[in-house]
Scaffold this motif. Structure first.
Motif, PDB file in Angstrom:
ATOM      1  N   GLY A 123       0.805  -1.212   0.000  1.00 39.56           N
ATOM      2  CA  GLY A 123       0.000   0.000   0.000  1.00 39.56           C
ATOM      3  C   GLY A 123       0.837   1.261   0.000  1.00 39.56           C
ATOM      4  N   MET A 124       1.972   1.231   0.657  1.00 41.82           N
ATOM      5  CA  MET A 124       2.818   2.410   0.785  1.00 41.82           C
ATOM      6  C   MET A 124       3.562   2.744  -0.501  1.00 41.82           C
ATOM      7  SD  MET A 124       5.697   3.247   3.694  1.00 41.82           S
ATOM      8  CE  MET A 124       6.754   1.865   3.277  1.00 41.82           C
ATOM      9  N   LEU A 125       4.012   1.709  -1.229  1.00 44.60           N
ATOM     10  CA  LEU A 125       4.876   1.929  -2.387  1.00 44.60           C
ATOM     11  C   LEU A 125       4.201   1.640  -3.726  1.00 44.60           C
ATOM     12  CD1 LEU A 125       8.177   0.382  -0.999  1.00 44.60           C
ATOM     13  CD2 LEU A 125       7.488   2.776  -1.008  1.00 44.60           C
ATOM     14  N   GLY A 126       2.960   1.179  -3.721  1.00 45.19           N
ATOM     15  CA  GLY A 126       2.264   0.931  -4.981  1.00 45.19           C
ATOM     16  C   GLY A 126       2.642  -0.364  -5.654  1.00 45.19           C
ATOM     17  N   ILE A 127       3.186  -1.308  -4.892  1.00 44.18           N
ATOM     18  CA  ILE A 127       3.536  -2.617  -5.436  1.00 44.18           C
ATOM     19  C   ILE A 127       2.598  -3.652  -4.831  1.00 44.18           C
ATOM     20  CG2 ILE A 127       5.944  -2.016  -5.820  1.00 44.18           C
ATOM     21  CD1 ILE A 127       6.663  -3.354  -3.220  1.00 44.18           C
ATOM     22  N   GLY A 128       2.593  -4.856  -5.390  1.00 45.89           N
ATOM     23  CA  GLY A 128       1.663  -5.862  -4.903  1.00 45.89           C
ATOM     24  C   GLY A 128       2.059  -6.492  -3.585  1.00 45.89           C
ATOM     25  N   GLY A 129       3.324  -6.352  -3.199  1.00 39.49           N
ATOM     26  CA  GLY A 129       3.798  -6.941  -1.956  1.00 39.49           C
ATOM     27  C   GLY A 129       4.577  -8.224  -2.142  1.00 39.49           C
ATOM     28  N   ALA A 130       4.548  -8.795  -3.347  1.00 43.38           N
ATOM     29  CA  ALA A 130       5.241 -10.058  -3.578  1.00 43.38           C
ATOM     30  C   ALA A 130       6.757  -9.895  -3.539  1.00 43.38           C
ATOM     31  CB  ALA A 130       4.823 -10.658  -4.925  1.00 43.38           C
ATOM     32  N   ILE A 131       7.256  -8.687  -3.797  1.00 42.05           N
ATOM     33  CA  ILE A 131       8.697  -8.439  -3.709  1.00 42.05           C
ATOM     34  C   ILE A 131       9.185  -8.730  -2.292  1.00 42.05           C
ATOM     35  CG2 ILE A 131       8.408  -5.993  -3.129  1.00 42.05           C
ATOM     36  CD1 ILE A 131      11.166  -7.371  -5.394  1.00 42.05           C
ATOM     37  N   ILE A 132       8.281  -8.607  -1.316  1.00 40.98           N
ATOM     38  CA  ILE A 132       8.597  -8.931   0.078  1.00 40.98           C
ATOM     39  C   ILE A 132       8.165 -10.355   0.397  1.00 40.98           C
ATOM     40  CG2 ILE A 132       8.229  -8.301   2.492  1.00 40.98           C
ATOM     41  CD1 ILE A 132       9.626  -6.159   0.918  1.00 40.98           C
ATOM     42  N   ASN A 133       6.932 -10.694   0.032  1.00 39.33           N
ATOM     43  CA  ASN A 133       6.355 -11.974   0.433  1.00 39.33           C
ATOM     44  C   ASN A 133       7.009 -13.180  -0.224  1.00 39.33           C
ATOM     45  OD1 ASN A 133       4.540 -10.875   2.205  1.00 39.33           O
ATOM     46  ND2 ASN A 133       2.855 -10.770   0.760  1.00 39.33           N
ATOM     47  N   PHE A 134       7.408 -13.047  -1.507  1.00 37.93           N
ATOM     48  CA  PHE A 134       7.984 -14.212  -2.198  1.00 37.93           C
ATOM     49  C   PHE A 134       9.217 -14.744  -1.478  1.00 37.93           C
ATOM     50  CE2 PHE A 134      10.300 -16.643  -5.290  1.00 37.93           C
ATOM     51  CZ  PHE A 134       9.329 -17.276  -6.042  1.00 37.93           C
ATOM     52  N   PRO A 135      10.245 -13.906  -1.242  1.00 36.77           N
ATOM     53  CA  PRO A 135      11.411 -14.437  -0.522  1.00 36.77           C
ATOM     54  C   PRO A 135      11.119 -14.806   0.926  1.00 36.77           C
ATOM     55  CG  PRO A 135      11.625 -12.069  -0.899  1.00 36.77           C
ATOM     56  CD  PRO A 135      10.460 -12.530  -1.702  1.00 36.77           C
ATOM     57  N   LEU A 182      -5.921  -7.247   3.975  1.00 36.54           N
ATOM     58  CA  LEU A 182      -7.039  -6.322   4.147  1.00 36.54           C
ATOM     59  C   LEU A 182      -6.810  -5.376   5.324  1.00 36.54           C
ATOM     60  CD1 LEU A 182     -10.039  -8.744   3.474  1.00 36.54           C
ATOM     61  CD2 LEU A 182      -9.073  -7.024   1.925  1.00 36.54           C
ATOM     62  N   LEU A 183      -6.019  -5.817   6.303  1.00 37.20           N
ATOM     63  CA  LEU A 183      -5.708  -4.958   7.449  1.00 37.20           C
ATOM     64  C   LEU A 183      -4.544  -4.018   7.164  1.00 37.20           C
ATOM     65  CD1 LEU A 183      -5.963  -7.578  10.359  1.00 37.20           C
ATOM     66  CD2 LEU A 183      -7.592  -5.744   9.845  1.00 37.20           C
ATOM     67  N   ALA A 184      -3.485  -4.543   6.527  1.00 38.92           N
ATOM     68  CA  ALA A 184      -2.232  -3.792   6.416  1.00 38.92           C
ATOM     69  C   ALA A 184      -2.149  -2.866   5.207  1.00 38.92           C
ATOM     70  CB  ALA A 184      -1.059  -4.767   6.389  1.00 38.92           C
ATOM     71  N   ALA A 185      -2.702  -3.269   4.054  1.00 42.12           N
ATOM     72  CA  ALA A 185      -2.551  -2.457   2.838  1.00 42.12           C
ATOM     73  C   ALA A 185      -3.139  -1.052   2.978  1.00 42.12           C
ATOM     74  CB  ALA A 185      -3.172  -3.182   1.637  1.00 42.12           C
ATOM     75  N   PRO A 186      -4.340  -0.888   3.557  1.00 40.26           N
ATOM     76  CA  PRO A 186      -4.859   0.478   3.747  1.00 40.26           C
ATOM     77  C   PRO A 186      -3.970   1.319   4.663  1.00 40.26           C
ATOM     78  CG  PRO A 186      -6.633  -1.125   3.944  1.00 40.26           C
ATOM     79  CD  PRO A 186      -5.345  -1.900   3.945  1.00 40.26           C
ATOM     80  N   LEU A 187      -3.385   0.692   5.685  1.00 40.54           N
ATOM     81  CA  LEU A 187      -2.486   1.422   6.581  1.00 40.54           C
ATOM     82  C   LEU A 187      -1.247   1.899   5.819  1.00 40.54           C
ATOM     83  CD1 LEU A 187      -2.595  -0.892   9.748  1.00 40.54           C
ATOM     84  CD2 LEU A 187      -3.830   1.261   9.379  1.00 40.54           C
ATOM     85  N   GLY A 188      -0.731   1.030   4.963  1.00 41.74           N
ATOM     86  CA  GLY A 188       0.434   1.394   4.159  1.00 41.74           C
ATOM     87  C   GLY A 188       0.124   2.509   3.179  1.00 41.74           C
ATOM     88  N   ALA A 189      -1.071   2.453   2.572  1.00 47.83           N
ATOM     89  CA  ALA A 189      -1.473   3.486   1.614  1.00 47.83           C
ATOM     90  C   ALA A 189      -1.569   4.852   2.288  1.00 47.83           C
ATOM     91  CB  ALA A 189      -2.811   3.111   0.984  1.00 47.83           C
ATOM     92  N   ARG A 190      -2.114   4.873   3.482  1.00 44.88           N
ATOM     93  CA  ARG A 190      -2.218   6.147   4.214  1.00 44.88           C
ATOM     94  C   ARG A 190      -0.838   6.673   4.605  1.00 44.88           C
ATOM     95  NH1 ARG A 190      -6.750   3.225   6.333  1.00 44.88           N
ATOM     96  NH2 ARG A 190      -8.699   4.142   5.587  1.00 44.88           N
ATOM     97  N   ALA A 191       0.069   5.763   4.953  1.00 45.31           N
ATOM     98  CA  ALA A 191       1.439   6.176   5.277  1.00 45.31           C
ATOM     99  C   ALA A 191       2.132   6.731   4.034  1.00 45.31           C
ATOM    100  CB  ALA A 191       2.230   4.992   5.839  1.00 45.31           C
ATOM    101  N   GLY A 192       1.880   6.103   2.886  1.00 47.65           N
ATOM    102  CA  GLY A 192       2.492   6.542   1.636  1.00 47.65           C
ATOM    103  C   GLY A 192       2.050   7.927   1.218  1.00 47.65           C
ATOM    104  N   GLU A 193       0.824   8.290   1.565  1.00 50.02           N
ATOM    105  CA  GLU A 193       0.315   9.614   1.220  1.00 50.02           C
ATOM    106  C   GLU A 193       1.027  10.718   1.997  1.00 50.02           C
ATOM    107  OE1 GLU A 193      -4.316   9.001  -0.139  1.00 50.02           O
ATOM    108  OE2 GLU A 193      -3.889   8.976   2.004  1.00 50.02           O
ATOM    109  N   LYS A 194       1.609  10.351   3.146  1.00 51.33           N
ATOM    110  CA  LYS A 194       2.238  11.349   4.007  1.00 51.33           C
ATOM    111  C   LYS A 194       3.745  11.463   3.789  1.00 51.33           C
ATOM    112  CE  LYS A 194      -1.117  10.913   7.819  1.00 51.33           C
ATOM    113  NZ  LYS A 194      -2.017   9.926   7.217  1.00 51.33           N
ATOM    114  N   LEU A 195       4.386  10.395   3.279  1.00 49.18           N
ATOM    115  CA  LEU A 195       5.835  10.392   3.126  1.00 49.18           C
ATOM    116  C   LEU A 195       6.284  11.200   1.909  1.00 49.18           C
ATOM    117  CD1 LEU A 195       6.825   6.687   3.933  1.00 49.18           C
ATOM    118  CD2 LEU A 195       7.390   8.710   5.260  1.00 49.18           C
ATOM    119  N   ASN A 196       7.479  11.763   1.990  1.00 44.75           N
ATOM    120  CA  ASN A 196       8.087  12.469   0.868  1.00 44.75           C
ATOM    121  C   ASN A 196       8.326  11.501  -0.289  1.00 44.75           C
ATOM    122  OD1 ASN A 196      10.796  13.268  -0.592  1.00 44.75           O
ATOM    123  ND2 ASN A 196       9.935  15.167   0.237  1.00 44.75           N
ATOM    124  N   THR A 197       8.110  11.962  -1.522  1.00 45.36           N
ATOM    125  CA  THR A 197       8.233  11.070  -2.681  1.00 45.36           C
ATOM    126  C   THR A 197       9.649  10.520  -2.840  1.00 45.36           C
ATOM    127  OG1 THR A 197       8.587  12.993  -4.124  1.00 45.36           O
ATOM    128  CG2 THR A 197       6.349  12.154  -3.951  1.00 45.36           C
TER     129      THR A 197
END
Length: 261
Positions: free
Chosen positions: A21-33, A220-235
């Motif tokens: 949610g924070m970076l606009g990726i699906g999360g598999a870059i983290i989850n796969f490994p 469903l719990l974490a992605a919205p939290l990440g998206a809100r964090a991403g809106e606040k962080l510097n690009t």
């Protein structure tokens, strides 16, 4: 199942989905490994590469949808880009995910390693300074967007990644899309990609439903939290975080591939 195992899978899904949610990726870059290595490191039965790709596909589907839901009212979703790239990546991801059943375990890992390496290199290519450009003035080359999305779809469909970690550098570097629009729009394209990838994995029997259901809850719990964090962080901070994650993953995957030769 052991409660420690359930907590481990949930935590993996939570971390991956928050980053999604924070970076606009699906999360598999983290989850796969993490799914590939963490359970076995903690003494649990290891997932195969096929199982990880199937579980990741399900997680990405729900994480990207939850992230897009948060971004839907922010004005950052480029609907034209979503239609062009989303249609192409949906077809490509289905082809890739269906064809992945014919690949070996090492073959899937090598495809993932190649995708991560390409994404890592792209993150360090100088980007146009367009983050201050008004959203309504953003344009892109449609044929190029379609071709790149289709190629990404095939590769990401194989590993169940939906391609978000490749879509972001492509949008930033090749298509010249502003960072916040890239993050929001890539999540929407990733969601469409994950539909094709998930269908292909389900048809070919590569999904372990119990761990996948745990990751759905975490997403469903974490992605919205990440998206809100991403809106606040510097690009710039967002770009650096993504670059570090992609490079670290690429190094780990290739170290294991070379070590296993």
């Amino acid at each position: 199942m052991d409660i420690t195992w359930v907590f481990t899978i949930f935590l993996i899904g939570f971390v991956g989905s928050f980053v999604s949610g924070m970076l606009g990726i699906g999360g598999a870059i983290i989850n796969f490994p993490m799914l590939l290595y963490v359970p076995s490191l903690l003494g649990f039965v290891a997932f195969s590469a096929h199982e990880v790709s199937g579980i990741s596909a399900i997680q990405v589907l729900f994480a990207s949808f939850a992230g897009v839901w948060v971004y839907r009212k922010g004005g950052y979703l480029n609907k034209t880009l979503i239609i062009y790239m989303g249609s192409a990546i949906l077809i490509g991801s289905f082809v890739g995910s269906f064809g992945s059943k014919f690949l070996s375990e090492s073959g899937i890992n090598i495809v993932y390693g190649i995708l991560a390496l390409i994404a890592a290199v792209m993150m360090f290519i100088p980007k146009k300074q367009i983050d201050d450009k008004p959203m309504e003035e953003v344009t892109f080359r449609k044929p190029l967007a379609i071709i790149l999305a289709w190629i990404v779809g095939i590769g990401s469909g194989i590993v169940g990644a939906a391609g978000g970690f490749l879509l972001v550098p492509i949008m930033l570097v090749v298509l010249g899309i502003p960072t916040r629009m890239t993050i929001a729009t890539s999540l929407a394209v990733t969601f469409l990609s994950s539909i094709g990838g998930t269908i292909g994995k389900l048809i070919t029997g590569q999904v372990e439903y119990y761990p996948a259901s745990i990751l759905i809850v975490a997403s469903l719990l974490a992605a919205p939290l990440g998206a809100r964090a991403g809106e606040k962080l510097n690009t710039k901070v967002l770009q650096v975080i993504l670059a570090v994650l992609i490079v670290a993953t690429a190094i780990k995957i290739w170290a294991d591939i070379i070590g296993g030769v």
